[in-house]
Design a protein around this motif. Structure first.
Motif, PDB file in Angstrom:
ATOM      1  N   PRO A  63      14.221   1.625   6.408  1.00 25.18           N
ATOM      2  CA  PRO A  63      14.347  -0.113   6.510  1.00 25.18           C
ATOM      3  C   PRO A  63      15.190  -0.304   6.288  1.00 25.18           C
ATOM      4  CG  PRO A  63      12.351   0.089   5.432  1.00 25.18           C
ATOM      5  CD  PRO A  63      12.935   1.472   5.506  1.00 25.18           C
ATOM      6  N   GLY A  64      16.444  -1.443   7.392  1.00 27.54           N
ATOM      7  CA  GLY A  64      17.880  -2.293   7.118  1.00 27.54           C
ATOM      8  C   GLY A  64      18.280  -1.352   7.904  1.00 27.54           C
ATOM      9  N   PHE A  65      18.267  -0.307   8.527  1.00 24.95           N
ATOM     10  CA  PHE A  65      19.058   0.837   9.610  1.00 24.95           C
ATOM     11  C   PHE A  65      18.804   1.032  11.042  1.00 24.95           C
ATOM     12  CE2 PHE A  65      20.191   1.463   4.737  1.00 24.95           C
ATOM     13  CZ  PHE A  65      22.064   1.756   5.289  1.00 24.95           C
ATOM     14  N   GLU A  66      19.042   1.196  12.138  1.00 24.82           N
ATOM     15  CA  GLU A  66      18.270   1.583  12.841  1.00 24.82           C
ATOM     16  C   GLU A  66      19.554   2.656  13.424  1.00 24.82           C
ATOM     17  OE1 GLU A  66      19.820  -1.767  15.484  1.00 24.82           O
ATOM     18  OE2 GLU A  66      21.722  -1.624  14.788  1.00 24.82           O
ATOM     19  N   PRO A  67      19.096   2.855  14.590  1.00 24.01           N
ATOM     20  CA  PRO A  67      18.886   3.876  15.374  1.00 24.01           C
ATOM     21  C   PRO A  67      20.155   4.219  16.072  1.00 24.01           C
ATOM     22  CG  PRO A  67      16.711   3.794  15.808  1.00 24.01           C
ATOM     23  CD  PRO A  67      16.916   3.366  14.921  1.00 24.01           C
ATOM     24  N   ALA A  68      21.023   4.809  16.415  1.00 23.82           N
ATOM     25  CA  ALA A  68      21.903   4.766  17.122  1.00 23.82           C
ATOM     26  C   ALA A  68      22.879   6.361  17.308  1.00 23.82           C
ATOM     27  CB  ALA A  68      23.677   4.111  16.374  1.00 23.82           C
ATOM     28  N   GLU A  69      23.738   5.968  18.839  1.00 23.41           N
ATOM     29  CA  GLU A  69      24.820   7.491  19.364  1.00 23.41           C
ATOM     30  C   GLU A  69      23.508   8.368  20.145  1.00 23.41           C
ATOM     31  OE1 GLU A  69      27.233   8.335  16.844  1.00 23.41           O
ATOM     32  OE2 GLU A  69      28.947   6.504  16.206  1.00 23.41           O
ATOM     33  N   GLY A  70      22.261   7.578  20.802  1.00 26.20           N
ATOM     34  CA  GLY A  70      21.750   8.793  21.061  1.00 26.20           C
ATOM     35  C   GLY A  70      20.679   9.584  20.008  1.00 26.20           C
ATOM     36  N   TYR A  71      20.654   8.346  19.100  1.00 26.38           N
ATOM     37  CA  TYR A  71      19.362   9.067  17.134  1.00 26.38           C
ATOM     38  C   TYR A  71      19.552   9.991  17.199  1.00 26.38           C
ATOM     39  CZ  TYR A  71      15.384   6.001  18.806  1.00 26.38           C
ATOM     40  OH  TYR A  71      14.840   4.725  19.699  1.00 26.38           O
ATOM     41  N   THR A  72      21.436  10.024  16.544  1.00 27.78           N
ATOM     42  CA  THR A  72      21.882  10.972  16.112  1.00 27.78           C
ATOM     43  C   THR A  72      22.319  10.580  14.582  1.00 27.78           C
ATOM     44  OG1 THR A  72      23.887  10.462  16.823  1.00 27.78           O
ATOM     45  CG2 THR A  72      22.973  12.368  18.269  1.00 27.78           C
ATOM     46  N   ARG A  73      22.139   8.763  14.534  1.00 25.13           N
ATOM     47  CA  ARG A  73      22.796   8.434  13.245  1.00 25.13           C
ATOM     48  C   ARG A  73      22.368   7.499  12.634  1.00 25.13           C
ATOM     49  NH1 ARG A  73      27.510   5.518  13.315  1.00 25.13           N
ATOM     50  NH2 ARG A  73      27.890   5.391  11.040  1.00 25.13           N
ATOM     51  N   CYS A  74      22.218   6.443  11.496  1.00 26.10           N
ATOM     52  CA  CYS A  74      21.539   5.424  11.314  1.00 26.10           C
ATOM     53  C   CYS A  74      22.237   4.667  10.926  1.00 26.10           C
ATOM     54  CB  CYS A  74      20.100   6.255  10.235  1.00 26.10           C
ATOM     55  SG  CYS A  74      18.547   6.507  10.807  1.00 26.10           S
TER      56      CYS A  74
END
Length: 958
Positions: free
Chosen positions: A252-263
């Motif tokens: 919670p408080g973080f979202e997936p980014a860069e093609g689900y390679t980082r939060c």
């Protein structure tokens, strides 16, 4: 995870690590050679295709009477289990050689020998196939001809599994003229990968599919009741295959980014309360002042209820109800009001009634006691009306109506309310009692009651209220008025209970209702026995017609069989060669062109080739060859299969094209089946076919066996491995040589001795095992096993049980359970084929008819058999089914079923004892990394069998 991620498949370029490459060597290789005669392998310098100087090993033999060996230096495997060998070589065409001999070869053999150190000498290991392990017989795609184009051959072969620290390569030439230009040995590994919020390390495949365990990326964590580390599979070709099995999600408080390679953290003004989805803006009347917020705080003056989700807007308490209107009827009060002007922006508004008794203006008001009743309720009112009765006469009461919603309990302020004062009257109408039933029907009740004694007032009217029991509410109750002390209730439900109350009205108004009395309407009295008489007659007549029709078909079938051509055993001929000449056509060897070695048979190599008979279309054929040095008996046995096949002409029997006996090697030519053996084809395409496609395959096999039975031929070795399948998914019965196994000793573990012969135990009927009674009925038993193989996509019958265990289990009436997702009708057909009494088993004609009905009615295939249900374990003598070896732990059980590779996964998932296994589902197996459907079926079938025997009072111990 996002659905988009769940359906993506990952295929990445593999990386390779080279263990040896002779093209890069600048000095002599000095490999070890061995030969009983000249010439020997010779190392020379030469140029490769790019004109680079390389070291070459070459040999040119004049005959194949002796073997010539060439062995490489010691190669360390560096942890690889599977390695690849890339060979670049040239091969001289036999017909182009000046010393052409009939034994000239255009192939050579590749072997390897494992060792923990560089221990090989000129004489050790011995120069023979054992202890070396054969990789393959390598054939050239391009042959060197006189004045022809000089093309080199490139072949890549796989070695393994390797267990020791290193190995040697060995090349054996037996009549070839060739040059080994270069040898490259390498293994493949999967590169590091970050995907689906999971990080996987570089992985070396040690099995066909190597499981790799990863970790969640930063600010991601494993989710679910039993979190499991991420898993992905590295293929033997060094490519990541499939999709990651992972429960990683951004916290919670973080979202997936860069093609689900980082939060990444949610920005200011946004939040993410759970592990799924993306960051969103704060809902109404809330705010997030920092990055990485998992919830937005409510602004001052606003609240969230405990049941509200974080994405719900913040709300307020409601304002007070408006305009209370009381109606006093002696000691009964009805209160009506209007809803608040402000509901607090919520839709869960309710009301509560508070009653206070005030005996005099000077005394403090006290809460009303339990003698006061409220309809419909005192708290949690959703409507705008309440009726209060049981009040004292000539008493002043204060009624307060409170407006409440979901955040009222969280507010520090008192709920907003509106109050009203009322005073009850002295005069109270009498209470009605003793209600009786005069008559009742299915839909009516006739009731009467005693007239209450009332000295001061005349009763003007009665009101009767009635509700169906268990459904008492304002909108489901009904009222009628009566001027007399009786009433008739109509339009009631049959055989139902009703609660009835009555109250009286005088000039002062209505009094209180009497306590509720329950009355019941009559049930339906019709005789229902006749409803089933006519259908029963029709069913009986229908069954009689079906039995008559089946008997007529059976008679027609017997007459038809009497007219069919009968099979002739070639071994009954005084000269077996005469049977070959009668039933098999001789083909000129010049009409045949061998293209590729595709396997090895009992007597020699199996090849794919082309057959071009003048005047006919060229077509592919499968070619069985008889290797040199054969005896007369081996030649006769080899050709006997051709003289058997030559008698059969049916679309579901493998077709014999002809034989070649006038030249060497002796060959048998049959039609070419592109997809090979049915069992390996099904395993390769696990779960890729629909039930109707599988039934179509079974129908073809049954049709072929029906034809053989009509010819009085008993196959004796009907199994999926002996069924061939072509590119159109047409199945054809093959392998008509079991008589060899019944006469000779065989090293094939599929076949076990019984009374001096070799028998495929898992596929053979009990009477054939015990007394060698082979009939079409025993072939029907084998066909039932084939049905099970097909519906389980090539699973081994009886799994890893020994042949003796299978014999014992069948004798105790154990039968194979239905494979996963197997239609009930198909498993019932299997059980019919496995009847202990062979005369009770269906004939192949009946099996074809039954499968045709299923094909014409595909909906019947949707009824799926359940493991452990029905007749899957027929216990004719009330004995218990087959028991597995006792397992003290999960590890012991996995090793018993050859699935020990998953032991760590089971333990990490929390399955620490055998008792917990009964709850495992397919979804659990997927989370644990058991993604192969065949492994899932094997594990679930074993659990089902183990669970069944645990419930039994007796077990059979091996």
């Amino acid at each position: 995870l996002n659905l988009f991620i769940l359906v993506i498949y990952f295929f990445f370029i593999s990386s390779a690590e080279v263990l040896m490459n002779t093209k890069t060597e600048t000095s002599d290789l000095k490999w070890t050679v061995f030969s009983h005669a000249r010439p020997q392998w010779e190392e020379v310098s030469g140029l490769d295709e790019e004109n680079n100087s390389v070291r070459i090993n070459q040999i040119c033999q004049t005959d194949s009477s002796s073997s010539h060996w060439l062995r490489s230096g010691y190669i360390q495997r560096r942890g690889a289990s599977q390695v690849y060998v890339e060979l670049r070589f040239t091969m001289m065409e036999c017909s182009s050689r000046s010393t052409h001999h009939r034994s000239c070869k255009e192939t050579f053999n590749l072997y390897y020998y494992e060792a923990d150190s560089n221990e090989a000498t000129a004489t050790n290991p011995p120069w023979m196939e054992n202890p070396y392990i054969k990789v393959d017989t390598v054939a050239a795609d391009f042959l060197l001809r006189k004045d022809g184009e000089k093309k080199l051959n490139v072949k890549t072969l796989r070695l393994g599994p390797l267990n020791k620290r290193g190995f040697y390569l060995a090349f054996q030439a037996q009549g070839a003229c060739m040059a080994l230009l270069s040898v490259r040995v390498f293994f493949k590994k999967c590169p590091p990968l970050v995907s689906a919020l999971s990080s996987f390390p570089e992985t070396i495949p040690r099995t066909l599919v190597q499981e790799a365990q990863g970790v969640c990326v930063e600010h991601a964590a494993q989710q679910g009741p039993r979190p499991r580390p991420p898993k992905l599979f590295c293929g033997e070709d060094g490519q990541w295959v499939g999709q990651p099995t992972t429960s990683c999600a951004c916290v919670p408080g973080f979202e997936p980014a860069e093609g689900y390679t980082r939060c990444t953290a949610c920005p200011v003004g946004q939040f993410k309360s759970g592990v799924e989805g993306q960051c969103r803006g704060c809902p109404g009347f809330s705010q997030a002042t920092n990055r990485g917020a998992s919830v937005c705080e409510c602004r001052p003056g606003y609240l969230r209820a405990e049941s509200d989700t974080p994405d719900t807007p913040c709300t307020r308490t409601p304002s007070a109800p408006r305009s209370i209107i009381p109606k006093v009827n002696f000691t009964t009060v009805t209160l009506d009001w209007n809803e608040p002007l402000d509901s607090g922006s919520r839709n869960d508004l309710s009301y509560a009634v508070r009653c206070s008794l005030c005996r005099s203006p000077k005394e403090t008001c006290l809460p009303c006691g339990d003698g006061v009743s409220y309809r419909p309720a005192k708290d949690g009112l959703l409507g705008h009306r309440v009726e209060v009765w049981g009040l004292l006469p000539h008493t002043t009461y204060t009624f307060t109506i409170q407006a409440l919603n979901g955040v009222s309990q969280l507010s520090e302020k008192e709920p907003a309310s509106e109050s009203v004062n009322i005073t009850t009257s002295h005069d109270v109408p009498p209470l009605v009692s003793v209600i009786r039933k005069s008559d009742s029907t299915e839909s009516s009740l006739t009731l009467h009651w005693s007239v209450p004694t009332q000295p001061h007032y005349t009763i003007l009217q009665y009101e009767l209220r009635y509700c169906e029991k268990e459904q008492r509410s304002e909108d489901q109750c009904h009222s009628i008025q009566s001027n007399r002390n009786q009433a008739v209730l109509t339009d009631l439900r049959r055989a139902s209970q009703y609660e009835v109350q009555v109250r009286a009205r005088t000039q002062a108004g209505y009094g209180s209702f009497s306590p509720p009395i329950i009355f019941r309407t009559l049930p339906d009295g019709r005789d229902s026995g006749s409803e089933f008489l006519v259908p029963g007659i029709f069913i009986a007549v229908g069954m009689l017609l079906l039995v008559t029709f089946a008997q007529e078909n059976k008679t027609d079938l017997q007459v038809k069989e009497a007219r069919v051509k009968v099979y002739i055993d070639p071994f009954t001929y005084e000269d077996p060669n005469e049977a070959v000449r009668e039933f098999a056509k001789e083909i000129d060897v010049s009409f045949v062109k061998i293209e590729e070695v595709i396997g090895a048979g009992e007597f020699g190599e199996v090849c794919r080739g082309r057959l071009k008979i003048p005047g006919k279309k060229e077509n592919y054929v499968a070619i069985k060859t008889l290797k040199g040095g054969y005896t007369d008996k081996q030649r006769r046995d080899f050709l006997s299969e051709a003289s058997i096949m030559g008698q059969f002409q049916h679309p579901n029997i493998i077709h014999l094209e002809g034989i070649i006996t006038a030249s060497c090697p002796v060959m048998i030519l049959t039609e070419y089946m592109e997809n090979g053996a049915l069992d390996s084809f099904l395993r390769l395409n696990d779960s890729q076919f629909t039930p109707i496609q599988l039934v179509g395959m079974l129908r073809g096999i049954a049709s072929g066996m029906k034809y053989l039975a009509e010819m009085s031929y008993v196959h004796r070795d009907l199994a999926a491995r002996n069924i061939l399948i072509n590119s159109n998914l047409v199945c054809k019965v093959s392998d008509f040589g079991l008589s060899r196994f019944l006469q000779e000793n065989s090293s094939d573990p599929t076949y076990t001795s019984s009374l001096g012969g070799k028998i495929p135990i898992r596929w053979t009927a009990p009477e054939a095992i015990a007394f060698r009674k082979f009939t079409s009925a025993s072939d029907v038993w084998s066909y039932g096993i084939v049905m099970w193989e097909v519906m389980s996509f090539g699973e081994r019958p009886y799994w890893d049980m020994s042949n003796q265990d299978v014999i014992n289990a069948i004798e105790q009436d154990y039968r194979l359970p239905p494979p996963p997702d197997c239609p009930t009708h198909l498993h019932q057909l299997m059980l019919d084929c496995w009847q202990k009494d062979r005369s009770a088993r269906p004939r192949f004609a009946e099996l074809v008819s039954a499968l045709d009905k299923l094909i014409r009615n595909p909906a019947s295939l949707k009824i799926v058999a359940q493991e452990g249900a029905g007749p899957s374990y027929p216990l004719l003598d009330q004995r218990a089914p087959l028991a597995l070896p006792p397992c003290a732990s999960v590890g012991d059980w996995l090793r018993a079923i050859k699935m020990e590779r998953y032991e760590d996964s089971f333990l990490q998932a929390g399955f620490n004892s055998v008792d917990q296994l009964a709850q495992i589902t397919t979804q659990d197996l997927l989370h644990m990394g058991v993604t192969l459907a065949g492994h899932q079926r094997k594990i679930l079938s074993s659990i089902q069998t183990m669970t069944f025997q645990n419930k039994s009072t007796a077990t059979v111990t091996f």
